[in-house]
Design an enzyme around this catalytic site. Structure first.
Site, PDB file in Angstrom:
ATOM      1  N   THR A  24     105.383  41.196  54.450  1.00  0.00           N
ATOM      2  CA  THR A  24     104.339  42.165  54.086  1.00  0.00           C
ATOM      3  C   THR A  24     103.649  42.689  55.354  1.00  0.00           C
ATOM      4  O   THR A  24     103.707  42.050  56.408  1.00  0.00           O
ATOM      5  CB  THR A  24     103.278  41.545  53.146  1.00  0.00           C
ATOM      6  OG1 THR A  24     102.449  40.638  53.896  1.00  0.00           O
ATOM      7  CG2 THR A  24     103.904  40.817  51.974  1.00  0.00           C
ATOM      8  N   TYR A  62      86.417  38.318  57.081  1.00  0.00           N
ATOM      9  CA  TYR A  62      87.831  38.235  57.495  1.00  0.00           C
ATOM     10  C   TYR A  62      88.253  36.779  57.675  1.00  0.00           C
ATOM     11  O   TYR A  62      89.272  36.335  57.141  1.00  0.00           O
ATOM     12  CB  TYR A  62      87.985  39.024  58.800  1.00  0.00           C
ATOM     13  CG  TYR A  62      89.344  38.924  59.471  1.00  0.00           C
ATOM     14  CD1 TYR A  62      90.469  39.529  58.905  1.00  0.00           C
ATOM     15  CD2 TYR A  62      89.506  38.249  60.686  1.00  0.00           C
ATOM     16  CE1 TYR A  62      91.714  39.454  59.530  1.00  0.00           C
ATOM     17  CE2 TYR A  62      90.735  38.178  61.317  1.00  0.00           C
ATOM     18  CZ  TYR A  62      91.838  38.783  60.735  1.00  0.00           C
ATOM     19  OH  TYR A  62      93.065  38.706  61.364  1.00  0.00           O
TER      20      TYR A  62
HETATM   21  N1  LIG Z   1      95.676  42.401  65.826  1.00  0.00           N
HETATM   22  C1  LIG Z   1      95.059  41.255  66.050  1.00  0.00           C
HETATM   23  O1  LIG Z   1      94.298  41.117  67.050  1.00  0.00           O
HETATM   24  C2  LIG Z   1      95.259  40.077  65.123  1.00  0.00           C
HETATM   25  C3  LIG Z   1      94.698  38.838  65.508  1.00  0.00           C
HETATM   26  C4  LIG Z   1      94.870  37.748  64.660  1.00  0.00           C
HETATM   27  C5  LIG Z   1      95.584  37.891  63.479  1.00  0.00           C
HETATM   28  N2  LIG Z   1      96.116  39.099  63.128  1.00  0.00           N
HETATM   29  C6  LIG Z   1      96.828  39.199  61.855  1.00  0.00           C
HETATM   30  O2  LIG Z   1      98.135  39.720  62.064  1.00  0.00           O
HETATM   31  C7  LIG Z   1      98.568  40.404  60.887  1.00  0.00           C
HETATM   32  C8  LIG Z   1      99.120  41.760  61.244  1.00  0.00           C
HETATM   33  O3  LIG Z   1      98.083  42.604  61.703  1.00  0.00           O
HETATM   34  P1  LIG Z   1      98.283  43.744  62.810  1.00  0.00           P
HETATM   35  O4  LIG Z   1      97.410  43.411  63.932  1.00  0.00           O
HETATM   36  O5  LIG Z   1      99.731  43.979  63.018  1.00  0.00           O
HETATM   37  O6  LIG Z   1      97.574  44.981  62.082  1.00  0.00           O
HETATM   38  P2  LIG Z   1      98.092  46.335  61.420  1.00  0.00           P
HETATM   39  O7  LIG Z   1      99.034  47.059  62.309  1.00  0.00           O
HETATM   40  O8  LIG Z   1      96.855  47.020  60.970  1.00  0.00           O
HETATM   41  O9  LIG Z   1      98.930  45.809  60.170  1.00  0.00           O
HETATM   42  C9  LIG Z   1      98.356  45.518  58.933  1.00  0.00           C
HETATM   43  C10 LIG Z   1      99.456  45.699  57.896  1.00  0.00           C
HETATM   44  O10 LIG Z   1      98.942  45.339  56.607  1.00  0.00           O
HETATM   45  C11 LIG Z   1      99.334  46.338  55.682  1.00  0.00           C
HETATM   46  N3  LIG Z   1      98.381  46.410  54.587  1.00  0.00           N
HETATM   47  C12 LIG Z   1      97.024  46.498  54.664  1.00  0.00           C
HETATM   48  N4  LIG Z   1      96.492  46.639  53.439  1.00  0.00           N
HETATM   49  C13 LIG Z   1      97.543  46.619  52.559  1.00  0.00           C
HETATM   50  C14 LIG Z   1      97.643  46.729  51.148  1.00  0.00           C
HETATM   51  N5  LIG Z   1      96.551  46.897  50.363  1.00  0.00           N
HETATM   52  N6  LIG Z   1      98.879  46.666  50.574  1.00  0.00           N
HETATM   53  C15 LIG Z   1      99.987  46.521  51.337  1.00  0.00           C
HETATM   54  N7  LIG Z   1      99.957  46.408  52.680  1.00  0.00           N
HETATM   55  C16 LIG Z   1      98.740  46.463  53.281  1.00  0.00           C
HETATM   56  C17 LIG Z   1      99.332  47.630  56.505  1.00  0.00           C
HETATM   57  O11 LIG Z   1     100.192  48.599  55.912  1.00  0.00           O
HETATM   58  P3  LIG Z   1      99.724  49.897  55.093  1.00  0.00           P
HETATM   59  O12 LIG Z   1      98.475  50.415  55.702  1.00  0.00           O
HETATM   60  O13 LIG Z   1     100.923  50.802  55.227  1.00  0.00           O
HETATM   61  O14 LIG Z   1      99.557  49.407  53.695  1.00  0.00           O
HETATM   62  C18 LIG Z   1      99.938  47.148  57.811  1.00  0.00           C
HETATM   63  O15 LIG Z   1     101.359  47.167  57.724  1.00  0.00           O
HETATM   64  C19 LIG Z   1      97.356  40.434  59.956  1.00  0.00           C
HETATM   65  O16 LIG Z   1      97.456  39.403  59.012  1.00  0.00           O
HETATM   66  C20 LIG Z   1      96.191  40.169  60.885  1.00  0.00           C
HETATM   67  O17 LIG Z   1      95.082  39.609  60.219  1.00  0.00           O
HETATM   68  C21 LIG Z   1      95.975  40.182  63.936  1.00  0.00           C
END
Ligand SMILES: NC(=O)c1ccc[n+]([C@@H]2O[C@H](COP(=O)([O-])OP(=O)(O)OC[C@H]3O[C@@H](n4cnc5c(N)ncnc54)[C@H](OP(=O)(O)O)[C@@H]3O)[C@@H](O)[C@H]2O)c1
Length: 268
Positions: free
Chosen positions: A13, A158
């Site tokens: 996902t 969060y």
């Molecule tokens: N970036 C950081 O610094 C960081 C740090 C710690 C942990 N994380 C974790 O890593 C993971 C990936 O995040 P990322 O940094 O790669 O951010 P991102 O690019 O914003 O990715 C978030 C993803 O979640 C999807 N999403 C959000 N709401 C959704 C919904 N209602 N239904 C289906 N899909 C949904 C988005 O796709 P759509 O908008 O197309 O739906 C997107 O593909 C997350 O779990 C985040 O909490 C990130």
């Protein structure tokens, strides 16, 4: 193309951008069939096209995972279209950075982070558990944050949602570990993606690239450890197990100082 994951089907996902999109490409390169879930159809199709162009196998499933009906319909399709599902990566999420004092009338911040970060992941996992039990194997990976290991301010909604998912995942293995269900919690540090890009001052912060972070998800799938963490995260866990009060009080001024320094750097 190395074929370490040949024959495996992985549901991922949050695969339309950031860490999820990069991980999808890497997992497909290792021979897995990847099923990509997210809302933005065009972005999903672009990732699928990249994977197919490189000789891999990928399928897009556009779905809003906070919508129960849509999610149930997609899980029914996944189960019908794939004879085996080896792993589920619960990676889709949203983040909110807001002080508690500015959130007093904003319970909806908690509701909307829980909706995608916790309930959507649990709904999907529950839908796949019968298949995992039938196969006698199934690996669940969750994308969590190093900030559940360290007491940090400004992300209460969060981080509470991430901690809830960690707890659910622990229970999953405690109950079904003997029947082939395993899980990995990935404690990411800050990663440069759309999510972290929403906070201006973080532009000045050194971060992991989405490409490098995706390797953490690949490790979770290939090696199936209980957790993937940074050394700092692991050290913070030891600190929280032994001197939680001291660590929490000590981190407070550090974070204030870090935010001020980042603000200055972002302006300059
Ligand atoms: N970036 C950081 O610094 C960081 C740090 C710690 C942990 N994380 C974790 O890593 C993971 C990936 O995040 P990322 O940094 O790669 O951010 P991102 O690019 O914003 O990715 C978030 C993803 O979640 C999807 N999403 C959000 N709401 C959704 C919904 N209602 N239904 C289906 N899909 C949904 C988005 O796709 P759509 O908008 O197309 O739906 C997107 O593909 C997350 O779990 C985040 O909490 C990130």
């Amino acid at each position: 193309m190395s074929a370490r994951l040949a024959g495996q089907t992985i549901v991922l996902t949050g695969a339309s951008s950031g860490i999820g999109a990069e991980a999808a490409r890497k997992l497909a390169r290792l021979g897995a069939t990847v099923c990509l879930l997210a809302r933005r159809e065009d972005e999903l199709d672009a990732v699928v096209a990249d994977i197919r162009f490189a000789g891999g196998t990928a399928h897009a499933y556009a779905v809003n995972l906070t919508d129960a009906e849509q999610t149930d319909a997609v899980t029914a399709r996944l189960l019908a279209e794939h004879d085996r599902i080896d792993a589920l990566v619960n990676n889709a999420a949203r983040s909110i950075r807001r002080p508690i004092t500015e959130s007093l009338d904003r319970l909806h911040d908690h509701e909307r982070t829980m909706a995608i970060n916790y309930f959507a992941a649990v709904r999907l996992t529950l839908a796949l558990v019968p298949r995992f039990l039938e196969q006698r194997h199934g690996h669940v990976v969750i994308s969590s944050s190093m900030s559940t290991q360290v007491p940090i301010p400004l992300f209460s909604a969060y981080l509470a949602s991430k901690s809830a998912l960690e707890s659910f995942t622990r229970s999953l293995v405690a109950e079904l570990g003997g029947e082939g269900v395993s899980a990995t919690t990935v404690y990411f540090p800050m990663v440069r993606t759309e999510m972290s890009g929403k906070t201006d001052i973080y532009q000045a912060m050194p971060m992991l690239s989405a490409d490098k972070a995706a390797n953490w998800l690949v490790k979770a799938i290939v090696d199936k450890p209980t957790r993937v963490t940074s050394l700092q995260g692991a050290a913070a866990e030891i600190g929280m197990a032994t001197i939680p009060g001291v660590l929490t009080a000590g981190m407070r001024p550090l974070f204030r100082r870090m935010d001020r320094a980042l603000e200055k750097r972002a302006k300059g």
